[in-house]
Design a protein around this motif. Sequence first.
Motif, PDB file in Angstrom:
ATOM      1  N   ALA A  23     -19.415  -7.664   1.234  1.00  0.00           N
ATOM      2  CA  ALA A  23     -18.696  -6.656   0.461  1.00  0.00           C
ATOM      3  C   ALA A  23     -19.668  -5.815  -0.355  1.00  0.00           C
ATOM      4  O   ALA A  23     -19.469  -4.610  -0.523  1.00  0.00           O
ATOM      5  CB  ALA A  23     -17.673  -7.331  -0.441  1.00  0.00           C
ATOM      6  N   HIS A  38     -14.917  -4.578   4.960  1.00  0.00           N
ATOM      7  CA  HIS A  38     -13.710  -5.019   4.258  1.00  0.00           C
ATOM      8  C   HIS A  38     -12.728  -5.674   5.228  1.00  0.00           C
ATOM      9  O   HIS A  38     -12.067  -6.667   4.870  1.00  0.00           O
ATOM     10  CB  HIS A  38     -13.045  -3.841   3.553  1.00  0.00           C
ATOM     11  N   PHE A  42     -11.216  -9.266   4.676  1.00  0.00           N
ATOM     12  CA  PHE A  42      -9.773  -9.292   4.438  1.00  0.00           C
ATOM     13  C   PHE A  42      -9.070 -10.235   5.403  1.00  0.00           C
ATOM     14  O   PHE A  42      -8.167 -10.989   5.015  1.00  0.00           O
ATOM     15  CB  PHE A  42      -9.214  -7.869   4.580  1.00  0.00           C
ATOM     16  N   TYR A 146      -8.593 -11.971  -1.395  1.00  0.00           N
ATOM     17  CA  TYR A 146      -9.830 -11.318  -0.963  1.00  0.00           C
ATOM     18  C   TYR A 146     -10.613 -10.802  -2.165  1.00  0.00           C
ATOM     19  O   TYR A 146     -11.836 -10.852  -2.194  1.00  0.00           O
ATOM     20  CB  TYR A 146      -9.493 -10.174   0.000  1.00  0.00           C
ATOM     21  N   GLN A 147      -9.907 -10.323  -3.186  1.00  0.00           N
ATOM     22  CA  GLN A 147     -10.579  -9.815  -4.381  1.00  0.00           C
ATOM     23  C   GLN A 147     -11.450 -10.880  -5.033  1.00  0.00           C
ATOM     24  O   GLN A 147     -12.495 -10.572  -5.608  1.00  0.00           O
ATOM     25  CB  GLN A 147      -9.536  -9.311  -5.380  1.00  0.00           C
ATOM     26  N   HIS A 163     -11.410  -1.386  -1.577  1.00  0.00           N
ATOM     27  CA  HIS A 163     -10.364  -2.339  -1.185  1.00  0.00           C
ATOM     28  C   HIS A 163      -8.980  -1.696  -1.352  1.00  0.00           C
ATOM     29  O   HIS A 163      -8.125  -1.768  -0.463  1.00  0.00           O
ATOM     30  CB  HIS A 163     -10.501  -3.605  -2.048  1.00  0.00           C
ATOM     31  N   LEU A 167      -6.384  -0.515   1.630  1.00  0.00           N
ATOM     32  CA  LEU A 167      -5.459  -1.648   1.642  1.00  0.00           C
ATOM     33  C   LEU A 167      -4.375  -1.496   2.714  1.00  0.00           C
ATOM     34  O   LEU A 167      -4.088  -2.448   3.453  1.00  0.00           O
ATOM     35  CB  LEU A 167      -4.805  -1.816   0.266  1.00  0.00           C
TER      36      LEU A 167
END
Length: 597
Positions: A23, A38, A42, A146-147, A163, A167
């Motif tokens: 990331a 990402h 994700f 994921y964050q 992100h 999304l």
Amino acid sequence: PGSGIPAPRPPLAPRLSRIGMAAKVAAGASPASAYAHHREGFRKFHRGTLNVLLHLALTPMGVAGAAALVARAASPTAMAAVAAVYCASLLAATPLPVALASAACTMAICALCAKLALGYGAAAILILVGYFGQDLAHWVTGEATYQSSYQKSDDFWALLAQHTYYLLPLVLDTAYTTGLASGVLLFLTPRNDVLFHRIESEQGRSALRNLRDWVVAQKPSETCTTHWWALELPSEQKTAFESVAEGPEMSAMFRARFGADQYAVEPLHGMNEVYVASTVHSNNSDTVFFMDHVDGPYMLYPFCYVYRTLVAITENRQIATVFPMQPFRVAISDGEVVGLDFHREVHRIESDPSQPNAERRVTCKMHYVVYPRCLGPIGRHLGTLTVRYNQTFRYLFLNTIAAQTLFWRFMTKMVLIGTEGTFRLEQVFGLNNIVFVGALALAGLLVGSPFFLAATSFLHYAKYVATFYHRGRASFGKFIRDSCFYKLVATSQLLYHYGRHAASAGPASVALVVGGLALSSLALWRLGPKRAYFGAEMGVVAPARVDAFPYGAIPHPMALGWILTLTGAHMAPGFAAALPWLPPAPPPGPARRPPPP
């Protein structure tokens, strides 16, 4: 390897570290490279069907909130312009199918927002529900966010911005790659939840031999069943029992069906017992075992299970457990295990005198509560309720095996009648189906009359599609039961509403309705229920060609019969005017030009 059990996933911390590094690279990469990085991260945090499905609902809510804010602060035209720029930018960053799907979704959201003209408060609520709802989805499904993989990165805000920007396409991509459609169909499929395994380790086999030798030494009765609570066994046998019940082989059986990330599996020691079967019964409570029955009463308890597993500790060919809703029978022998849903699985015992056992059939009954980890208190409560029920019923059962008084003879009859009544409801209708339709009826009273009709007119078709797709995992008996139940509900309503408008129906309308139903019913009779409901495709009956009329003379007579029935209903002006969406055609009558402006 080769066991069918999913390999354990690597520890979370190293995975987070690797994903966080990727990331960080994404923070300074080109749009296409950033999206690719990402996407890789994700996907690893969105594996479960339920988690992806919740994101597929919550993400558009957040997007709708943002679009509504722009429309309120500026204008709907400005909202559409911003959306167009966003969709165009995705063409350079994401694969074309993902970009097009994201654009279609974004434009649909904007059109809805323009029509609803939401205020600031509603827009803010949508954004908050969309954001925090996704955190809740991860908590419910047991998957990390994921964050969290880049939470402590120096480029956190840049990564969070990317992100957020990507999304919607990330969620759509994950919905495709995880097979979301397949997961939803599996949810609609009546599952075969009977589990099988075999104890093969030397430690497990030794423990079973220990228990067998102890049971034989007790010289159990030849004329009725015998039971010993596992908690009351001598110390050595109790240890042997628990070493199997809590051993890795039993755990592996459950983990092949219930993933460790999402489900907890805990033993219910208060229900465990050693059981010696009887080959005969004399109209006492032992008769229950030879009747189709369900063991427990909590079949409506949502999302959680109690499993009864039978572990054979003697050689056995004579006594088999029959599962009529699957359908199959199995005579478990030394070391073999079968697990069934205590509160839902219909089963019975059959004795085959032509294959007598050399010794009594002895099994260990081991019980487990299985529940989603996010529903810990609810799942454990089901376990507590089931243990209490089992202990109470066990007291009743032991007093009715050889009833001596008038009271206990009466209770014996009550046990048999209650068992038969519960089984019949579950076998013919399915208590879950009854409650579900009842809930839809209640919602229909609150929402309006068309709701219940619309919600129940097509459920059997969803069952057909889902079960055919997942036919290798389906319960054939439950599929026929559910399909017939929902088809009966749909057909009854169709005929009811047609009857209400029968006065406006001409002879041709009635002839088509009656003739169509007759043709479809005749086709079903020619095939038989098993063959009509995918029996050959699911391996229950052998494939065979059917040429008896109407087959061999009329193509697709069952489908054609329903087309004729709906056409006939449509020809009744009152029916078509009241329910124009139910027969898929416009109301009859001469076309009229709209009045001039």
